[in-house]
Design a protein around this motif. Structure first.
Motif, PDB file in Angstrom:
ATOM      1  N   VAL A 183     150.287  57.931  17.694  1.00  0.00           N
ATOM      2  CA  VAL A 183     150.822  56.881  18.559  1.00  0.00           C
ATOM      3  C   VAL A 183     151.406  57.527  19.804  1.00  0.00           C
ATOM      4  CG1 VAL A 183     152.529  55.058  18.787  1.00  0.00           C
ATOM      5  CG2 VAL A 183     151.293  55.342  16.646  1.00  0.00           C
ATOM      6  N   SER A 184     151.082  56.980  20.960  1.00  0.00           N
ATOM      7  CA  SER A 184     151.622  57.469  22.228  1.00  0.00           C
ATOM      8  C   SER A 184     152.214  56.289  22.987  1.00  0.00           C
ATOM      9  CB  SER A 184     150.527  58.104  23.072  1.00  0.00           C
ATOM     10  OG  SER A 184     151.050  58.563  24.290  1.00  0.00           O
ATOM     11  N   LYS A 196     150.746  51.438  21.268  1.00  0.00           N
ATOM     12  CA  LYS A 196     150.265  52.808  21.265  1.00  0.00           C
ATOM     13  C   LYS A 196     149.928  53.320  22.656  1.00  0.00           C
ATOM     14  CE  LYS A 196     146.116  53.621  19.716  1.00  0.00           C
ATOM     15  NZ  LYS A 196     144.959  53.695  18.797  1.00  0.00           N
ATOM     16  N   TYR A 197     149.643  52.405  23.592  1.00  0.00           N
ATOM     17  CA  TYR A 197     149.280  52.832  24.941  1.00  0.00           C
ATOM     18  C   TYR A 197     150.443  52.681  25.921  1.00  0.00           C
ATOM     19  CZ  TYR A 197     144.549  53.002  23.150  1.00  0.00           C
ATOM     20  OH  TYR A 197     143.437  53.317  22.411  1.00  0.00           O
ATOM     21  N   THR A 199     145.410  57.886  14.073  1.00  0.00           N
ATOM     22  CA  THR A 199     145.625  58.021  15.514  1.00  0.00           C
ATOM     23  C   THR A 199     147.090  58.319  15.797  1.00  0.00           C
ATOM     24  OG1 THR A 199     143.860  56.441  15.946  1.00  0.00           O
ATOM     25  CG2 THR A 199     145.399  56.879  17.745  1.00  0.00           C
ATOM     26  N   ARG A 259     155.567  62.439  16.339  1.00  0.00           N
ATOM     27  CA  ARG A 259     154.698  61.323  16.658  1.00  0.00           C
ATOM     28  C   ARG A 259     154.095  60.758  15.376  1.00  0.00           C
ATOM     29  NH1 ARG A 259     151.363  62.740  22.174  1.00  0.00           N
ATOM     30  NH2 ARG A 259     153.173  63.279  23.447  1.00  0.00           N
ATOM     31  N   ALA A 262     152.366  50.495  16.438  1.00  0.00           N
ATOM     32  CA  ALA A 262     150.982  50.766  16.825  1.00  0.00           C
ATOM     33  C   ALA A 262     150.501  49.796  17.893  1.00  0.00           C
ATOM     34  CB  ALA A 262     150.076  50.687  15.601  1.00  0.00           C
TER      35      ALA A 262
END
Length: 353
Positions: A40-41, A79-80, A38, A32, A76
């Motif tokens: 990233v997911s 990211k959600y 942060t 990741r 990014a």
């Protein structure tokens, strides 16, 4: 489209040449990435471009190498989560497909037909219990997320048949395989009289009969939305939507794209002669006497209209046209007449084989 899903759909399709009929898709995952501290997911997953049918070094047809490209998920900005669009992978016993969540029907289906798969090979014993379509029923596909799933109620009194993209008659080698062709994820709205129960069924039968002349027959079925020219001179695409609420799109046309192979000679069984062809039919009644060759279109035209890459440039440039390798002529068979007894309860006829 999620490229991992897209690649799974294409790679799971039938491979051409040397008796290989499936491809194994390898996907890689990366660590990741961290952006501004942060994680990233979702994680960065390698995007795999869809393979196409190409030529091997000895002239045989094969799936081209699968190339990896960077995934949007590594951005990014996403990211959600990546919103899509997503084509759901469908891998069945007799076919593979991509389901279009927006249109609520397959984006395409792919099959590999042989005399053995149709139970007609003298070298292969027929199955102990072949598929019987009277034992099959249309059903919703619970593998599709519920908000995007086609429902049985959507077709009720719609005026359209539940048209198989992969025909039930192509999956007679087992009851389970035949049952899977009745998932609504393999169905698109088709005009019944004059099309689904007649000319489209003749074309499906023609595809099966190709196995008598060729060792392998690959069939892509592609719903299309083609433009028409209005009186004001402008081109537009308009189509009906059925269901309650209206969510299932009704294609304006359907395409059958075929690739056939056979050895060039008995002494060179691994060197294949290829033939390709595409037929685009309007979703409308077609007179029985209409020549099949009237619907011939370039494979490239179908690819452009559908946003697909079906065959490599090498295959397109070296293959014959299917109508040069065999007779492009349908046999008129009134499939629906044989099922009149099944309509005694007032329900509309089920689709032809």
């Amino acid at each position: 489209m999620s490229s991992v899903i897209q690649a799974a759909l294409f790679a799971a399709g039938a491979l051409v040449g040397s008796g290989i009929t499936t491809a194994v898709l390898h996907k890689k995952t990366a660590q990741r990435p961290v952006v501004d501290g942060t994680i990233v997911s979702p994680s960065a997953v390698t995007t795999v471009s869809p393979p196409v049918i190409g030529l091997g070094p000895n002239g045989s047809a094969q799936i081209t190498n699968i190339a990896s490209v960077a995934s949007l998920s590594s951005s990014a900005v996403l990211k959600y989560g990546n919103p899509g669009p997503i084509a759901d992978p469908i891998i069945r016993r007799a076919y593979v497909a991509a389901y279009d969540r927006r249109l609520r029907h397959p984006a395409w289906t792919a099959e590999h037909l042989t005399l053995a798969s149709l139970g007609k090979s003298p070298l292969v014993s027929p199955p102990d219990e072949a598929g019987d379509r009277t034992k099959s029923s249309f059903m919703e596909d619970e593998s599709i997320p519920k908000p995007f799933r086609a429902r049985l109620a959507d077709y009720f009194r719609s005026g359209y048949d539940r048209g198989h993209m992969v025909p039930a008659a192509d999956a007679k080698f087992s009851q389970e395989a035949m049952n899977e062709t009745f998932y609504l994820s393999n169905i698109a709205p088709q005009v019944g009289d004059g099309f689904n129960r007649h000319y489209w069924a003749y074309l499906e039968d023609w595809c099966r009969r190709l196995t008598g002349s060729f060792s392998d027959v690959y069939v892509f079925t592609v719903p299309l939305y083609l433009p028409h020219k209005d009186p004001d001179g402008k081109w537009r695409i308009t189509h009906e939507v059925i269901g309650s609420p209206p969510t299932i799109s009704v294609p304006t046309h359907f395409a059958k794209v075929v690739l056939t192979t056979k050895p060039t000679s008995p002494s060179t069984p691994n060197i294949l002669e290829l033939a390709t062809g595409a037929f685009v039919l309007p979703n409308a009644p077609i007179p029985d006497e209409t020549p099949l060759e009237r619907f011939v279109m370039p494979v490239e035209a179908v690819e452009r209209a559908a946003g697909l890459s079906l065959f490599s440039d090498a295959v397109k440039s070296t293959s014959k046209h299917i109508c040069q390798s065999t007779k492009c002529e349908v046999v008129v068979r009134r499939f629906d007449d044989a099922r009149k007894s099944q309509r005694a309860d007032g329900r509309r006829a089920i689709s032809a084989p």
